[in-house]
Design a protein around this motif. Structure first.
Motif, PDB file in Angstrom:
ATOM      1  N   GLU A  10      25.804  44.988 -37.254  1.00  0.00           N
ATOM      2  CA  GLU A  10      27.255  45.166 -37.072  1.00  0.00           C
ATOM      3  C   GLU A  10      27.898  43.794 -37.238  1.00  0.00           C
ATOM      4  O   GLU A  10      27.496  42.832 -36.596  1.00  0.00           O
ATOM      5  N   GLY A  11      28.886  43.697 -38.115  1.00  0.00           N
ATOM      6  CA  GLY A  11      29.566  42.411 -38.308  1.00  0.00           C
ATOM      7  C   GLY A  11      28.836  41.475 -39.244  1.00  0.00           C
ATOM      8  O   GLY A  11      28.917  40.250 -39.100  1.00  0.00           O
ATOM      9  N   ALA A  12      28.108  42.024 -40.231  1.00  0.00           N
ATOM     10  CA  ALA A  12      27.430  41.182 -41.220  1.00  0.00           C
ATOM     11  C   ALA A  12      28.453  40.452 -42.087  1.00  0.00           C
ATOM     12  O   ALA A  12      29.546  40.973 -42.345  1.00  0.00           O
TER      13      ALA A  12
ATOM     14  N   GLY B 243      22.920  34.871 -42.605  1.00  0.00           N
ATOM     15  CA  GLY B 243      22.722  35.378 -41.245  1.00  0.00           C
ATOM     16  C   GLY B 243      22.304  34.281 -40.297  1.00  0.00           C
ATOM     17  O   GLY B 243      22.474  33.089 -40.574  1.00  0.00           O
ATOM     18  N   ARG B 244      21.745  34.708 -39.178  1.00  0.00           N
ATOM     19  CA  ARG B 244      21.230  33.751 -38.193  1.00  0.00           C
ATOM     20  C   ARG B 244      19.707  33.832 -38.200  1.00  0.00           C
ATOM     21  O   ARG B 244      19.142  34.849 -38.594  1.00  0.00           O
ATOM     22  N   PRO B 245      19.023  32.769 -37.740  1.00  0.00           N
ATOM     23  CA  PRO B 245      17.558  32.846 -37.675  1.00  0.00           C
ATOM     24  C   PRO B 245      17.138  34.062 -36.849  1.00  0.00           C
ATOM     25  O   PRO B 245      17.746  34.337 -35.809  1.00  0.00           O
ATOM     26  N   VAL B 246      16.136  34.795 -37.315  1.00  0.00           N
ATOM     27  CA  VAL B 246      15.682  35.946 -36.531  1.00  0.00           C
ATOM     28  C   VAL B 246      14.942  35.433 -35.297  1.00  0.00           C
ATOM     29  O   VAL B 246      14.373  34.335 -35.329  1.00  0.00           O
ATOM     30  N   PRO B 247      14.952  36.183 -34.187  1.00  0.00           N
ATOM     31  CA  PRO B 247      14.211  35.743 -33.007  1.00  0.00           C
ATOM     32  C   PRO B 247      12.744  35.498 -33.354  1.00  0.00           C
ATOM     33  O   PRO B 247      12.108  36.323 -34.011  1.00  0.00           O
TER      34      PRO B 247
ATOM     35  N   TYR C 214      23.193  50.905 -44.183  1.00  0.00           N
ATOM     36  CA  TYR C 214      23.604  49.665 -44.841  1.00  0.00           C
ATOM     37  C   TYR C 214      22.685  49.457 -46.040  1.00  0.00           C
ATOM     38  O   TYR C 214      21.677  50.153 -46.199  1.00  0.00           O
ATOM     39  N   ILE C 215      23.042  48.480 -46.887  1.00  0.00           N
ATOM     40  CA  ILE C 215      22.160  48.021 -47.963  1.00  0.00           C
ATOM     41  C   ILE C 215      21.788  46.575 -47.646  1.00  0.00           C
ATOM     42  O   ILE C 215      22.655  45.758 -47.339  1.00  0.00           O
TER      43      ILE C 215
ATOM     44  N   TRP D  39      26.899  45.793 -46.487  1.00  0.00           N
ATOM     45  CA  TRP D  39      25.693  45.028 -46.804  1.00  0.00           C
ATOM     46  C   TRP D  39      25.178  44.261 -45.590  1.00  0.00           C
ATOM     47  O   TRP D  39      25.967  43.866 -44.730  1.00  0.00           O
ATOM     48  N   VAL D  40      23.864  44.009 -45.574  1.00  0.00           N
ATOM     49  CA  VAL D  40      23.252  43.125 -44.582  1.00  0.00           C
ATOM     50  C   VAL D  40      22.438  42.073 -45.346  1.00  0.00           C
ATOM     51  O   VAL D  40      21.309  42.338 -45.770  1.00  0.00           O
ATOM     52  N   PRO D  41      23.025  40.893 -45.608  1.00  0.00           N
ATOM     53  CA  PRO D  41      22.262  39.837 -46.289  1.00  0.00           C
ATOM     54  C   PRO D  41      21.153  39.267 -45.403  1.00  0.00           C
ATOM     55  O   PRO D  41      21.324  39.125 -44.183  1.00  0.00           O
TER      56      PRO D  41
END
Length: 470
Positions: free
Chosen positions: A285-287, A293-297, A243-244, A267-269
């Motif tokens: 997967e599913g970006a 995105g969602r908050p990272v853990p 991905y980019i 892409w992965v924003p």
């Protein structure tokens, strides 16, 4: 079996052991020059392996790295040194060498495998790195990251990107910017293979994706735009890419979709800040292109009303605030820290909402900061230069959307006498880094202000908000 290569630069290759031996040798040299735990060391360097070695050496001694952008001019570097008061300097830049005694990175480094004498592992609570951000207002401030906070950011980034020792990445962004340093340290700690580029060159970047079989590419808006408009993009084999990653500015969907259509790569924003390097990231997967995105853990988010400051519900718009172990320890000057926090939550200055499923949408900046190619420009800093011109009676600097750079800098100037706008643009270019130079200057009869004196930048944006002429 030969040891795997950790870093490649032009035709030079370094194993992790070689980098550590060089860091050991440089640490001994710095120790002889008086660098001790708790001191600060200014580092102003181009993209090169010795930058990486210098960071490791400074950390090995328990000292903190003060990162100065090689794009800066003398006045900017002077301000940064005044704020952070480093005791020593390392680099390859003439501006830093003029301002304080500097150990030049062109000098040969003798590797040393001896453990650093008398230097235990740095205290997790001690400062590790100071990077410059303009925060909410005013002149650039130094963001203090401890070993613990930067280490947490590295772990968050590695997990968000799904990086492993089998990945291959390349660094084209300046290492003095938080994203460049984060990518370098994350690759080293993950055991990924990494190519460092002296400067950004699109064809070289695409060539190395093909020949090095790069698996994860990092891009900011100008890189994405350059890819989308490249006439021969299809001639490069980019099939090795997983991905980019798109960071530093919100995604321009049409540009991202064009690249994907022409290359087949998705892409992965992601979203972060100097103060909190990894805030949110899309799933691999599913970006989605319409969300950061969602908050990272490990990162908690809340949204508060711009009117009342009270938390609002899912899907409601307000300022995004965050808490995390990866959050900065504070700013220098220290008095700037208080306004960046709200009851322990970091105020990002970004306006948007978080829906019930945790997806983050950014819609505006409550801060007056202008983001050019992912770099922060403080209007006050550009205004201070313009005010130094005898023909400028008053001025205000603001950002307008720009497809290539995310935002462009525009200066509204109330002139005391006739003046050539090009002369004012050139003045800023002489004094400040090139990305801070206005794309244009508009001459106005007066600068709109509140009775308090605060500039009504929104009014200026509405009147003069078209994209730049280039």
């Amino acid at each position: 079996m030969s040891e795997p290569i950790a870093l490649v630069f032009e035709d030079r290759e370094y194993t992790a052991a070689r980098l550590e031996a060089l860091a050991g040798g440089l640490a001994e040299t710095l120790a002889r020059r008086g660098v001790r735990a708790g001191r600060r060391v200014a580092l102003m360097s181009s993209n090169r392996p010795e930058f990486v070695v210098a960071v490791r050496a400074i950390w090995r001694l328990g000292a903190a790295v003060v990162l100065l952008s090689p794009a800066w001019k003398r006045a900017e570097a002077e301000h940064a040194l005044a704020v952070t008061e480093p005791s020593h300097a390392v680099g390859d830049h003439p501006v830093l060498a003029e301002l304080m005694p500097m150990l030049h990175l062109d000098e040969p480094i003798e590797p040393s495998d001896a453990p650093a004498p008398g230097f235990p592992d740095p205290d997790p609570a001690a400062d590790a790195v100071l990077v410059f951000s303009s925060g909410t207002t005013g002149m650039p401030k130094a963001v203090r990251h401890t070993h613990a906070s930067f280490g947490a950011a590295v772990a968050h980034w590695r997990d968000a990107l799904g990086l492993t020792g089998g990945d291959r990445i390349q660094i084209t962004t300046p290492p003095s910017h938080i994203l460049g340093l984060l990518n370098i340290v994350t690759a080293l700690e993950t055991g990924a293979w990494m190519r460092l580029h002296r400067r950004f060159d699109l064809d070289r970047m695409l060539h190395h994706i093909e020949t090095d079989r790069i698996t994860v590419e990092m891009a900011v808006a100008p890189i994405a735009l350059a890819m989308a408009s490249h006439p021969k993009l299809e001639s490069y084999d980019l099939s090795s890419l997983r991905y980019i990653m798109w960071g530093a500015t919100p995604v321009t969907a049409s540009v991202a979709e064009t690249v994907t259509r022409r290359t087949g790569v998705g892409w992965v924003p992601a979203y972060g800040a100097s103060e909190l390097p990894v805030i949110a990231c899309n799933p691999l997967e599913g970006a989605r292109l319409d969300s950061a995105g969602r908050p990272v853990p490990g990162v908690e988010l809340r949204v508060v009303s711009l009117e009342t400051g009270e938390p609002v519900g899912p899907g409601e718009t307000g300022e995004i605030q965050a808490r995390s172990p990866s959050l900065m320890a504070g700013y220098l000057p220290a008095e700037a820290t208080a306004e960046a926090f709200d009851d322990g939550w970091y105020r990002t200055g970004d306006v948007g909402h978080v829906d019930a499923d945790g997806w983050v949408r950014l819609t505006d900046r409550s801060k007056e900061m202008i983001k050019v190619r992912g770099f922060q420009v403080a209007p006050a800093e550009v205004e201070a230069v313009l005010h130094g011109h005898p023909a400028v009676a008053d001025c205000a600097v603001f950002g307008v959307p720009d497809e290539a750079d995310g935002e462009a800098v525009v200066a509204a100037v109330q002139a005391a006498r006739e003046v050539d706008p090009g002369e004012l643009v050139a003045l800023v270019g002489e004094r400040l880094a090139s990305y801070k130079r206005p794309s244009r200057v508009v001459l106005v009869p007066e600068i709109p202000r509140l009775p308090s004196g605060k500039v009504l930048r929104r009014v200026l944006k509405e009147r003069h908000g078209r994209a730049s002429d280039h």
